[in-house]
Design a protein around this motif. Structure first.
Motif, mmCIF file in Angstrom:
data_model
loop_
_atom_site.group_PDB
_atom_site.id
_atom_site.type_symbol
_atom_site.label_atom_id
_atom_site.label_comp_id
_atom_site.label_asym_id
_atom_site.label_seq_id
_atom_site.Cartn_x
_atom_site.Cartn_y
_atom_site.Cartn_z
ATOM 1 N N VAL A 147 4.042 -3.589 -7.476
ATOM 2 C CA VAL A 147 4.053 -4.260 -6.183
ATOM 3 C C VAL A 147 4.944 -5.478 -6.353
ATOM 4 N N SER A 180 6.690 -10.193 2.778
ATOM 5 C CA SER A 180 6.896 -8.758 2.560
ATOM 6 C C SER A 180 6.674 -8.403 1.098
ATOM 7 N N ALA A 181 6.314 -7.162 0.867
ATOM 8 C CA ALA A 181 6.201 -6.635 -0.488
ATOM 9 C C ALA A 181 6.609 -5.178 -0.458
ATOM 10 N N GLU A 182 6.794 -4.616 -1.637
ATOM 11 C CA GLU A 182 7.125 -3.196 -1.735
ATOM 12 C C GLU A 182 6.323 -2.563 -2.866
ATOM 13 N N ILE A 183 5.732 -1.419 -2.573
ATOM 14 C CA ILE A 183 5.162 -0.580 -3.624
ATOM 15 C C ILE A 183 6.287 0.332 -4.090
ATOM 16 N N ILE A 242 -1.989 -0.884 -2.682
ATOM 17 C CA ILE A 242 -2.399 -1.546 -1.436
ATOM 18 C C ILE A 242 -3.722 -2.275 -1.613
ATOM 19 N N CYS A 278 -3.368 -5.984 -2.603
ATOM 20 C CA CYS A 278 -2.642 -6.871 -1.692
ATOM 21 C C CYS A 278 -3.513 -7.998 -1.157
ATOM 22 N N VAL A 330 0.700 -11.418 1.166
ATOM 23 C CA VAL A 330 1.424 -10.275 1.716
ATOM 24 C C VAL A 330 0.944 -9.986 3.135
ATOM 25 N N LYS A 364 3.032 -7.499 5.047
ATOM 26 C CA LYS A 364 3.538 -6.154 5.314
ATOM 27 C C LYS A 364 4.057 -5.567 4.006
ATOM 28 N N VAL A 365 3.967 -4.259 3.895
ATOM 29 C CA VAL A 365 4.311 -3.575 2.649
ATOM 30 C C VAL A 365 5.248 -2.415 2.956
ATOM 31 N N PRO A 368 -1.700 -4.757 5.880
ATOM 32 C CA PRO A 368 -2.211 -4.411 4.548
ATOM 33 C C PRO A 368 -3.616 -4.922 4.257
#
Length: 240
Positions: free
Chosen positions: A81, A111-114, A138, A141, A146, A148-149, A195
């Motif tokens: 993440v 923002s984040a990203e998996i 998730i 989070c 965070v 939104k992912v 999230p």
């Protein structure tokens, strides 16, 4: 979320799924990078993807998820993440930014990203490299700043993204579709806009994710399409 697999010796009946800030465990980061890259090269002939580079290993805003043996000496799979900041772009920015520059505006603070999902063959079919990693990604989070992912999905993992509350981000690319990491590979951009509440998650997944949030340290028997495992969850993040 492009899950991959590899040939290796069978896994035991117990594994640990653990999370940590990338700089806090450089040895495990090395095992993660080597395992992920080896699988991409063997199975897909891909020398490098944006989520597979080593820059994240020293990044304070990257949380690593690993499935490993109880001794912590072998990594069976993992994910990350990564939080958006001014230092390291999200992998989705690097991957699709040249096709659609609006991702840079969308991937703002909060923002984040998996990303970087992978698994070895010894756990193939058990869900380690797909639903388990996505679920944990998730779940943690609520410990992070965070709101939104993002994640990029291969066609087979779009349904997993929807299970945990994601939707196709049609504002990007061709209604969310890109050709990545090669021209003959289809990737779908997805986003979870809530999230913390996960209002669009399937009820069963919502319950499982909330259980992991309420009890980030727990042991549970988990079943996948090809068997079950006793999983020792260690999901408290040391943010120092």
């Amino acid at each position: 979320m492009h899950s991959t697999s590899n040939f290796s010796e069978p896994v035991g009946s117990n594994i640990r799924i653990r999370v940590f800030k990338a700089p806090n465990d450089p040895d495990t980061c090395v095992r993660f990078v080597e395992g992920h890259q080896r699988l991409l090269e063997i199975h897909y002939g891909i020398a490098k993807v944006t989520s597979g580079g080593a820059e994240w290993t020293t990044h304070e805003n990257t949380i690593v998820i690993v499935a490993e043996n109880l001794e912590g000496t072998k990594v069976y799979g993992g994910a990350r993440v990564q939080l958006a900041d001014a230092r390291v772009p999200l992998p989705i920015e690097t991957a699709i930014g040249k096709y659609d520059s609006s991702i840079h505006t969308m991937a703002n603070k909060g923002s984040a990203e998996i990303c970087g999902l992978w698994n070895s063959r010894e756990v193939a079919g058990l869900g380690i490299g797909s639903i388990f990693m996505a679920r944990v990604g998730i779940a943690i989070c609520d410990q992070l700043p965070v709101d939104k992912v993002f994640f990029l999905c291969a066609p087979v993992t779009v349904r997993i993204g929807k299970r945990i509350g994601g939707e196709v981000e049609t504002a990007l690319g061709d209604n969310g579709i890109f050709y990545y990491p090669k021209d003959d590979f289809v990737a779908t951009s997805m986003i979870i806009r809530d999230p913390l509440t996960l209002n669009k998650a399937e009820p069963v997944e919502h319950e499982r994710i909330m259980s992991l949030r309420q009890n980030p340290i727990q042991q549970k028997n988990e079943s996948g399409p090809k068997g079950s495992l006793e999983v020792d969850y260690q999901l408290e993040i040391n943010l120092r």
